[in-house]
Design a protein around this motif. Structure first.
Motif, mmCIF file in Angstrom:
data_model
loop_
_atom_site.group_PDB
_atom_site.id
_atom_site.type_symbol
_atom_site.label_atom_id
_atom_site.label_comp_id
_atom_site.label_asym_id
_atom_site.label_seq_id
_atom_site.Cartn_x
_atom_site.Cartn_y
_atom_site.Cartn_z
ATOM 1 N N LEU A 100 0.846 -1.198 0.000
ATOM 2 C CA LEU A 100 0.000 0.000 0.000
ATOM 3 C C LEU A 100 0.877 1.242 0.000
ATOM 4 C CD1 LEU A 100 -2.539 -1.071 2.779
ATOM 5 C CD2 LEU A 100 -2.773 -1.405 0.321
ATOM 6 N N ASP A 101 0.405 2.296 -0.666
ATOM 7 C CA ASP A 101 1.112 3.572 -0.589
ATOM 8 C C ASP A 101 0.559 4.392 0.569
ATOM 9 O OD1 ASP A 101 -1.321 4.520 -1.444
ATOM 10 O OD2 ASP A 101 -0.638 5.106 -3.443
ATOM 11 N N GLU A 102 0.980 5.636 0.673
ATOM 12 C CA GLU A 102 0.579 6.469 1.811
ATOM 13 C C GLU A 102 -0.917 6.756 1.824
ATOM 14 O OE1 GLU A 102 3.305 9.673 0.943
ATOM 15 O OE2 GLU A 102 4.531 9.135 2.685
ATOM 16 N N GLN A 103 -1.572 6.704 0.663
ATOM 17 C CA GLN A 103 -3.023 6.937 0.574
ATOM 18 C C GLN A 103 -3.812 5.633 0.637
ATOM 19 O OE1 GLN A 103 -0.857 8.549 -1.724
ATOM 20 N NE2 GLN A 103 -0.863 10.282 -0.294
ATOM 21 N N GLU B 125 -4.272 -5.015 -10.599
ATOM 22 C CA GLU B 125 -4.639 -3.622 -10.801
ATOM 23 C C GLU B 125 -4.319 -2.814 -9.550
ATOM 24 O OE1 GLU B 125 -5.566 -2.564 -13.632
ATOM 25 O OE2 GLU B 125 -5.799 -4.500 -14.605
ATOM 26 N N GLN B 126 -4.427 -1.510 -9.678
ATOM 27 C CA GLN B 126 -4.181 -0.622 -8.547
ATOM 28 C C GLN B 126 -5.468 0.128 -8.218
ATOM 29 O OE1 GLN B 126 -0.797 1.893 -9.161
ATOM 30 N NE2 GLN B 126 0.609 0.199 -9.589
ATOM 31 N N LEU C 87 8.439 -0.222 3.809
ATOM 32 C CA LEU C 87 9.368 -0.233 2.682
ATOM 33 C C LEU C 87 9.750 1.200 2.348
ATOM 34 C CD1 LEU C 87 7.553 -2.801 0.359
ATOM 35 C CD2 LEU C 87 9.308 -3.266 2.060
ATOM 36 N N ILE C 88 11.044 1.461 2.287
ATOM 37 C CA ILE C 88 11.530 2.798 1.950
ATOM 38 C C ILE C 88 12.097 2.739 0.540
ATOM 39 C CG2 ILE C 88 13.115 4.643 2.564
ATOM 40 C CD1 ILE C 88 13.030 3.657 5.433
ATOM 41 N N VAL C 89 11.399 3.349 -0.387
ATOM 42 C CA VAL C 89 11.839 3.424 -1.781
ATOM 43 C C VAL C 89 11.986 4.892 -2.144
ATOM 44 C CG1 VAL C 89 10.745 1.242 -2.394
ATOM 45 C CG2 VAL C 89 9.447 3.349 -2.607
ATOM 46 N N ALA D 185 6.892 6.231 0.274
ATOM 47 C CA ALA D 185 6.861 5.415 1.482
ATOM 48 C C ALA D 185 5.758 4.380 1.312
ATOM 49 C CB ALA D 185 6.610 6.289 2.716
ATOM 50 N N LEU D 186 6.142 3.117 1.290
ATOM 51 C CA LEU D 186 5.197 2.034 1.067
ATOM 52 C C LEU D 186 5.100 1.157 2.305
ATOM 53 C CD1 LEU D 186 6.280 0.946 -2.534
ATOM 54 C CD2 LEU D 186 4.456 2.532 -1.903
ATOM 55 N N THR D 187 3.977 0.466 2.448
ATOM 56 C CA THR D 187 3.753 -0.450 3.553
ATOM 57 C C THR D 187 3.450 -1.830 2.980
ATOM 58 O OG1 THR D 187 2.850 1.317 4.936
ATOM 59 C CG2 THR D 187 2.377 -0.951 5.597
#
Length: 522
Positions: free
Chosen positions: A214-217, A240-241, A284-286, A290-292
């Protein structure tokens, strides 16, 4: 450029062709506007003003028409570009003739046309356009001499301009070759990246563990079918996203209400799915994002695996205990049978044997229970000098003359005192038991390195053979006939519970060294 081009190259050519068509229309319009504005003040500048004006009007009209055709028929760009460059050469030649000879501004427009032809046409066609430009510039002077002999004076300028066209053509070919190499490399890398993406996706599809990124949103960036199945999401959304709130609102609400920390683990249940899901959180730091990562597993399957591991461990432990107890039990049975009809002296010896074997069985059971109890560790600050002095005086009084204690300075560690006492007693008595017969003592050396406080228990016996090193801290492994094999295993487990390490250090000469490494105190 080849007539049969790949889709990415075709798209690049089409974009460049669109830009060049827009450039032609703008140039034609600007030249017309300049001619209309400056005609009254610079009439002498134009040798044939009518030809100049009508050429501009026709060129502007054809440029607008060509842009319109390019939009309607984008797949016929190869033939369109040939016509475009032919028109450009004819138009620029007419302007040059109307001005009475080579002109710097018109010459630059010629150079741009020749250079653009290298990118939008094949090598041979670009060469033909270059030759056409050269011929039109040079030979129009001969044609102009029939009307005005002064045109012969511009032959040198025309030749210089023609030579410049060939130079631009060469530079353009070099540039296009490098462009083709880069395009080929980019295409190759794109294909390899596409293959890797397919492999990664295939691996994710085969894994039973669910992965949800998941992304920040809280938008789903990556998911695999296992995650969709566990969360009750249709597999159609696996590639899909979409926003998590749309397809799993319960999980979205839980994530929003409780801020997730890295390494956190929790159970999730929802009416949308029949599974009880165990979720582990990993941040996850990319770059620039910032991803989870949520790792999802079926909680029921996890419990089943835990039970299976417990049963396997219990079976292994039971087998080991049975194996260890079988020998003393056999000795007890044999001694009991020999006891019948024996005299008083033999009876005493057999009774002592039975008592000794019974004590051995009791020790095996006691050590096993200590291992299974998993007592809670209570950290405390231990001052090693007074602690070890007390240990030697009270717990090792019978062998204190065999211990040579060395400590560099007053050192402190964090350790459970009772557990540290148990470990040191076990290591010291083991060292004394395995010490060489001619050795006067064993060494207990306490000192500090850059990273840890070290406690070395060193004997001068035969040491541990390389064959036995891999099994050294395994339960029920012992090199002694009467050993239970639980002492070192328990000591190793106790040190780990106290955030320390128990390791074996090979000696350069004879002997063995067991080292306790404790992290330095802040």
């Amino acid at each position: 450029m080849s007539p049969t081009v790949s889709v990415p190259i075709y798209q690049t050519i089409y974009r460049l062709g669109t830009l060049y068509s827009a450039y032609r229309l703008i140039i034609a319009f600007c030249l017309t506007l300049i001619f209309v504005v400056t005609l009254e003040h610079q009439t002498a500048h134009y040798q044939y003003p009518s030809l100049y004006f009508y050429a501009l009007i026709i060129y502007t009209t054809l440029s607008a028409l060509q842009m319109f055709v390019l939009k309607l028929y984008p797949h016929a760009i190869s033939r369109q570009f040939i016509a475009v460059f032919c028109i450009d050469v004819i138009f620029l030649s007419a302007l040059t003739f109307a001005l009475g000879g080579p002109n710097l501004a018109i010459g630059l427009l010629f150079v741009i046309t020749v250079f653009a032809a290298n990118f939008l046409l094949t090598k041979n066609k670009a060469l033909l356009i270059t030759l056409a430009a050269v011929i039109s510039v040079v030979y129009q002077q001969f044609f102009g001499s029939f009307f005005d002999s002064s045109n012969l004076n511009n032959i040198g300028n025309s030749a210089l301009l023609a030579f410049l066209f060939f130079i631009v053509y060469g530079i353009g070919q070099i540039a296009i070759r490098r462009f083709q190499v880069l395009e080929s490399l980019n295409t190759h890398q794109s294909i390899e990246l596409f293959k890797l993406q397919n492999i990664n996706r295939y691996i994710l599809e085969q894994i039973e563990v669910g992965y949800l990124v998941l992304d920040e949103q809280c938008k789903i960036v990556v998911s695999n079918p296992a995650a969709c199945a566990l969360l009750g999401i249709s597999p159609l959304y696996a590639h899909e996203q979409y926003h998590l709130a749309t397809f799993q609102p319960d999980l979205f609400e839980m994530i929003k209400t409780a801020s997730l920390r890295d390494g956190e683990r929790f159970q999730f249940e929802s009416q949308q799915t029949t599974y009880s899901v165990d979720i582990r959180v990993q941040k996850l730091i990319v770059p620039q994002q910032a991803l989870t990562l949520l790792v999802l597993e079926d909680a029921q399957k996890i419990n089943q695996k835990v039970q299976q591991l417990k049963l396997a461990a219990l079976g292994q432990l039971s087998a080991s205990i049975a194996h260890e107890i079988r020998n003393p039990l056999a000795a007890i049975v044999q001694a009991n049978e020999l006891n019948l009809g024996s005299d008083a002296e033999q009876n005493q010896l057999l009774t002592q044997m039975i008592s000794k074997q019974a004590q051995r069985i009791d020790k095996i059971i006691k050590d096993t229970l200590d291992m299974a109890k998993n007592k809670k560790t209570s950290f405390a600050k231990v001052y090693l000098k007074p602690f070890i002095d007390d240990l030697i005086q009270h717990d090792l009084q019978d062998v204190q003359q065999l211990i040579h204690f060395e400590i560099e300075t007053s050192l402190n560690i964090y350790f459970d005192e009772l557990q540290l006492r148990q470990v040191l007693i076990n290591l010291i008595r083991n060292a004394i038991r395995h010490n060489a017969e001619d050795a006067e003592f064993i060494r207990l050396h306490v000192y500090q390195s850059k990273r840890a406080t070290l406690i070395d228990v060193i004997d001068f016996g035969e040491g541990i053979s390389k064959h036995d090193l891999s099994q050294l801290f395994q339960p029920f492994f012992s090199t002694e006939i009467n050993g239970t094999g639980l002492g070192l295993y328990l000591s190793h487990s106790i040190c780990e519970a106290n955030q320390a390490k128990l390791i074996y250090v090979e000696q350069k000469q004879q002997g063995a060294c067991f080292r306790i490494e404790c992290p330095l105190m802040d």
